[in-house]
Design an enzyme around this catalytic site. Structure first.
Site, PDB file in Angstrom:
ATOM      1  N   GLU A  91       0.800  -1.204   0.000  1.00  0.00           N
ATOM      2  CA  GLU A  91       0.000   0.000   0.000  1.00  0.00           C
ATOM      3  C   GLU A  91       0.839   1.263   0.000  1.00  0.00           C
ATOM      4  O   GLU A  91       1.955   1.293   0.511  1.00  0.00           O
ATOM      5  CB  GLU A  91      -0.928  -0.031   1.216  1.00  0.00           C
ATOM      6  CG  GLU A  91      -1.914  -1.155   1.037  1.00  0.00           C
ATOM      7  CD  GLU A  91      -2.868  -1.313   2.189  1.00  0.00           C
ATOM      8  OE1 GLU A  91      -3.950  -1.857   1.977  1.00  0.00           O
ATOM      9  OE2 GLU A  91      -2.530  -0.880   3.303  1.00  0.00           O
ATOM     10  N   CYS A 104       3.377   8.244   1.378  1.00  0.00           N
ATOM     11  CA  CYS A 104       3.918   7.237   2.301  1.00  0.00           C
ATOM     12  C   CYS A 104       4.034   5.934   1.528  1.00  0.00           C
ATOM     13  O   CYS A 104       3.037   5.402   1.047  1.00  0.00           O
ATOM     14  CB  CYS A 104       2.954   7.104   3.482  1.00  0.00           C
ATOM     15  SG  CYS A 104       3.421   5.825   4.640  1.00  0.00           S
ATOM     16  N   CYS A 111       6.608  -7.854   6.894  1.00  0.00           N
ATOM     17  CA  CYS A 111       7.814  -7.429   7.610  1.00  0.00           C
ATOM     18  C   CYS A 111       8.202  -8.526   8.576  1.00  0.00           C
ATOM     19  O   CYS A 111       7.343  -9.146   9.204  1.00  0.00           O
ATOM     20  CB  CYS A 111       7.556  -6.129   8.381  1.00  0.00           C
ATOM     21  SG  CYS A 111       9.031  -5.502   9.227  1.00  0.00           S
ATOM     22  N   CYS A 115       7.031  -6.260  15.261  1.00  0.00           N
ATOM     23  CA  CYS A 115       6.706  -5.337  16.354  1.00  0.00           C
ATOM     24  C   CYS A 115       5.289  -5.670  16.835  1.00  0.00           C
ATOM     25  O   CYS A 115       4.403  -5.962  16.034  1.00  0.00           O
ATOM     26  CB  CYS A 115       6.814  -3.895  15.901  1.00  0.00           C
ATOM     27  SG  CYS A 115       8.499  -3.494  15.395  1.00  0.00           S
ATOM     28  N   CYS A 118       1.973  -3.791  15.431  1.00  0.00           N
ATOM     29  CA  CYS A 118       1.948  -3.425  14.013  1.00  0.00           C
ATOM     30  C   CYS A 118       1.287  -4.525  13.193  1.00  0.00           C
ATOM     31  O   CYS A 118       1.692  -5.687  13.262  1.00  0.00           O
ATOM     32  CB  CYS A 118       3.378  -3.206  13.531  1.00  0.00           C
ATOM     33  SG  CYS A 118       3.487  -2.942  11.751  1.00  0.00           S
ATOM     34  N   CYS A 342      -1.397   4.726   9.859  1.00  0.00           N
ATOM     35  CA  CYS A 342      -0.169   3.985  10.184  1.00  0.00           C
ATOM     36  C   CYS A 342      -0.489   2.643  10.806  1.00  0.00           C
ATOM     37  O   CYS A 342      -1.304   2.572  11.710  1.00  0.00           O
ATOM     38  CB  CYS A 342       0.607   4.690  11.280  1.00  0.00           C
ATOM     39  SG  CYS A 342       1.496   6.079  10.778  1.00  0.00           S
TER      40      CYS A 342
END
Ligand code: SAH
Ligand code: SF4
Length: 377
Positions: A91, A104, A111, A115, A118, A342
């Site tokens: 995205e 962004c 990933c 974390c 996230c 985010c």
């Protein structure tokens, strides 16, 4: 095999042209056509000799990842979803503001760093994006936004800033990232100032040093905790590169950085990292690092195990940092109606990691089920 010219920065394109027996100025011309004018059809590159155009048509292409969707939020935020193959999508979010337009962009599909708060981390790691897939997000968004604005005047920019704050850890995909950053800065491509291109990292210390050498741009570091004990849990890469090493790396980066401060990002998690004592501990932690803080109200996603700190708590936390002499802003949450905030940039969350279970043990409150949240003012 057809070569995707979006994979090359200026130096790469020049050497590819040299291999084809073509002069460097030809590479510059093609670079401008592709990135300044958003042209992918070699036949439309009118100042290129017909014979070279024919050669390019048979050997090369300008191929960004195909667009799956393009959604506009009520607040003007726009989210693009790109197909990077094998069922993976990434995205890109455009955030218009009065004085700037920020894109962004994503650096990886998924990933690996897991974390706790996230949703990209929850997805697990799929793969690194190629340079073409990274710069292709800027290429596509620039074209579409210019088209929708009815063209743009000379000197005008719709996208004035780029932040690597989408999906993935940019410094875990260094080799593909660097040519993309160079294109962003190149006057024959996007011509952005180094100060307006920001790489956000969870703190991969040795690669921060490599970035400082190879292509110093503005740096944001995802801090999220004032102590190793808490950061080990929230940002597991901290076990490898603890806070003392991270602070030292920030100081080293500042020697090369285009800005004279590091931006620390700090996600506000209710009852986890948002106490007055945490804010005071942060002041102590960053005492030798010129910095600004950007507080990010946590954006919930299903079964995250965390809740967003209340607005009053965020204000009080910010006040302690500000009274301690640190410029502190609180990020306005935007694009929530299209899941473009985010940490929500994963679309449907496929929990490939065991994080989901582990994370829940960390938070004080049970998992929120939906985003019943107030917008920050
Ligand atoms: N991997 C890089 C860049 C992408 S994440 C990094 O971690 O810095 C961009 C920012 O969004 C990071 O500060 C990240 O910690 C934050 N973030 C991730 N999930 C979030 C969530 N659910 N709510 C708010 N911020 C989040
Ligand atoms: Fe990866 Fe950044 Fe999400 Fe951590 S916050 S899992 S480093 S994308």
């Amino acid at each position: 095999m057809v070569v995707n010219l979006l994979d090359f920065d200026a130096a790469g394109l020049t050497s590819w042209f040299a291999q084809q027996g073509e002069k460097p100025f030809r590479a510059r011309q093609v670079l401008r056509w592709m990135h300044q004018f958003g042209v992918s059809d070699f036949n439309a590159m009118t100042d290129i000799a017909k014979s070279l155009r024919a050669k390019l048509i048979s050997t090369a292409a300008v191929s960004p990842a195909p667009t799956i969707s393009d959604k506009l939020s009520d607040d003007g935020t726009r989210k693009f979803l790109f197909d990077v193959g094998n069922g993976n999508a990434v995205e890109t979010v455009f955030i218009p503001e009065d004085d700037r337009g920020t894109l962004c962009i994503s650096s990886q599909a998924g990933c690996a760093l897991e974390c706790a708060f996230c949703s990209t981390g929850r997805q697990g790691f799929n793969r690194n994006l190629s340079t073409a897939e990274i710069i292709g997000q800027l290429w596509q968004a620039s074209r579409v936004l210019a088209r929708d604005a009815g063209g743009i005047k000379a000197g005008e920019r719709i996208i004035s800033n780029v932040v690597l704050m989408g999906m993935g850890e940019p410094l875990a995909n260094f080799d593909n990232l660097i040519p993309a950053l160079r294109l962003m800065l190149d006057d024959n491509a996007y011509g952005l100032s180094r100060r307006r291109v920001t790489v956000s990292t969870s703190g991969i210390v040795p690669v921060m040093d490599r970035l400082a050498e190879a292509c110093p741009v503005a740096l944001a570091v995802s801090l999220h905790a004032p102590t190793d004990g808490l950061r080990d849990k929230l940002v597991p890469i901290n076990r490898k590169y603890p806070l003392a090493d991270l602070m030292a790396a920030c100081r080293r980066y500042l020697v090369h950085a285009p800005r004279d401060f590091i931006t620390f990002e700090y996600v506000m998690l209710d009852g986890v990292n948002d106490s007055d004592a945490d804010a005071r501990a942060l002041l102590h932690l960053v005492r030798d690092v010129p910095c600004k803080f950007n507080l990010i109200p946590f954006n919930p996603f299903p079964a995250s195990g965390f809740e967003r700190s209340p607005n009053d708590r965020i204000r009080q936390f910010a006040a302690i940092l500000i009274n301690g002499g640190i410029v502190t802003t609180t990020r306005k949450t935007r694009g929530e109606d299209i899941d473009a905030a985010c940490g929500q940039l994963a679309g449907k969350v496929q929990d490939k990691s065991r994080r989901g279970q582990r994370a829940i043990g960390l938070a004080r409150a049970p998992a929120p089920i939906s985003a019943g949240v107030e917008l920050q003012s």
